[in-house]
Design a protein around this motif. Structure first.
Motif, mmCIF file in Angstrom:
data_model
loop_
_atom_site.group_PDB
_atom_site.id
_atom_site.type_symbol
_atom_site.label_atom_id
_atom_site.label_comp_id
_atom_site.label_asym_id
_atom_site.label_seq_id
_atom_site.Cartn_x
_atom_site.Cartn_y
_atom_site.Cartn_z
ATOM 1 N N VAL A 61 50.915 36.452 38.456
ATOM 2 C CA VAL A 61 50.095 35.461 39.171
ATOM 3 C C VAL A 61 48.615 35.842 39.074
ATOM 4 O O VAL A 61 47.753 34.976 38.881
ATOM 5 C CB VAL A 61 50.540 35.343 40.645
ATOM 6 C CG1 VAL A 61 49.538 34.523 41.451
ATOM 7 C CG2 VAL A 61 51.928 34.706 40.732
ATOM 8 N N ALA A 62 48.314 37.134 39.187
ATOM 9 C CA ALA A 62 46.925 37.599 39.054
ATOM 10 C C ALA A 62 46.390 37.291 37.657
ATOM 11 O O ALA A 62 45.229 36.875 37.498
ATOM 12 C CB ALA A 62 46.848 39.093 39.333
ATOM 13 N N THR A 63 47.221 37.473 36.638
ATOM 14 C CA THR A 63 46.819 37.177 35.262
ATOM 15 C C THR A 63 46.480 35.708 35.100
ATOM 16 O O THR A 63 45.452 35.349 34.501
ATOM 17 C CB THR A 63 47.950 37.553 34.280
ATOM 18 O OG1 THR A 63 48.265 38.940 34.414
ATOM 19 C CG2 THR A 63 47.537 37.268 32.841
ATOM 20 N N ILE A 64 47.323 34.858 35.644
ATOM 21 C CA ILE A 64 47.098 33.408 35.548
ATOM 22 C C ILE A 64 45.821 33.023 36.286
ATOM 23 O O ILE A 64 45.010 32.235 35.777
ATOM 24 C CB ILE A 64 48.312 32.646 36.115
ATOM 25 C CG1 ILE A 64 49.535 32.881 35.211
ATOM 26 C CG2 ILE A 64 48.020 31.157 36.233
ATOM 27 C CD1 ILE A 64 50.853 32.403 35.797
ATOM 28 N N ALA A 65 45.618 33.587 37.470
ATOM 29 C CA ALA A 65 44.404 33.289 38.247
ATOM 30 C C ALA A 65 43.153 33.716 37.485
ATOM 31 O O ALA A 65 42.156 32.975 37.418
ATOM 32 C CB ALA A 65 44.472 33.976 39.604
ATOM 33 N N LEU A 66 43.182 34.910 36.888
ATOM 34 C CA LEU A 66 42.037 35.399 36.123
ATOM 35 C C LEU A 66 41.794 34.531 34.893
ATOM 36 O O LEU A 66 40.645 34.271 34.517
ATOM 37 C CB LEU A 66 42.269 36.849 35.715
ATOM 38 C CG LEU A 66 42.204 37.884 36.842
ATOM 39 C CD1 LEU A 66 42.718 39.238 36.358
ATOM 40 C CD2 LEU A 66 40.783 38.024 37.372
ATOM 41 N N GLY A 67 42.865 34.077 34.268
ATOM 42 C CA GLY A 67 42.736 33.210 33.100
ATOM 43 C C GLY A 67 42.043 31.897 33.446
ATOM 44 O O GLY A 67 41.154 31.432 32.720
#
Length: 214
Positions: free
Chosen positions: A110-116
């Motif tokens: 989820v953190a990866t998606i948010a950063l993306g």
């Protein structure tokens, strides 16, 4: 009589092999874009072409000419940190899945998606600001190659985000585990590729241009 042992050969899962082949084609695609850029660079006496005298911040810089407390003037540098951070979270999300640490996997994915998505919003702001200064696709040869290269990269980031959302959905339905995570591994590989391409774009299109303009 005991039958002879069946020979064992190293193998790559078809899903991973498909991603390796796809990324090989992507290397050639981005390689052609960089080749075009360097051809343009070598074909001009001054690169990038001189900016209008009334617009000293005409080109997109990784950081402003003078120190500023406005974080929006550091968007390219901030975006770089954001995207590289997403590569770290994506890697350790996969590590969590590989060891059946599902909370770690979901949290970091989820953190990866948010950063993306944060990176994409940063790019959008950067493009809108540049267009507002008159730097658009038809402004000059540098502008054309700049928007084409960063635009295609942004499209690849968006494609990666769609894949990550698909992985998140499938994982929430219990379709991946430590024994079955080829899909997440392939998407993680793709995400790392997107990170690496951005490093080269940042150096060539932002840092080197800032240096040449000094």
């Amino acid at each position: 009589m005991r039958p002879p042992d069946t020979p064992q050969y190293p193998a790559i899962k078809p899903g991973m092999m498909g991603m390796y082949i796809f990324l090989a084609s992507e290397v050639m695609f981005f390689g052609s874009l960089f080749a075009t850029y360097f051809y343009m660079f070598g074909s001009h006496a001054t690169w990038p072409p001189p900016a209008p005298s009334s617009l000293p911040e005409y080109y997109v810089r990784p950081w402003p000419l003078e120190f500023s407390l406005n974080p929006l003037q550091y968007i390219p540098a901030i975006n770089t940190v954001i995207l590289l951070s997403s590569g770290v979270t994506c890697h350790f999300a996969l590590e969590g899945l590989a060891h059946d640490r599902r909370r770690q996997f979901f949290t970091l994915l989820v953190a990866t998606i948010a950063l993306g998505f944060l990176f994409e919003f940063g790019q959008l702001y950067e493009f809108i600001s540049a267009f507002g200064r008159g730097l658009n696709l038809t402004a000059n040869t540098f502008a054309s190659t700049f928007f084409i290269m960063t635009g295609f990269h942004g499209a690849h980031v968006l494609g990666g985000l769609i894949l990550l959302l698909l992985i998140l959905y499938r994982a929430s339905r219990g379709q991946f585990s430590s024994r079955n995570h080829v899909g997440p591994a392939a998407v993680t590989l793709y995400w790392h590729f997107v990170d690496i391409v951005w490093i080269f774009l940042f150096i060539v299109l932002y840092v080197s241009v800032a240096v040449f303009q000094q």
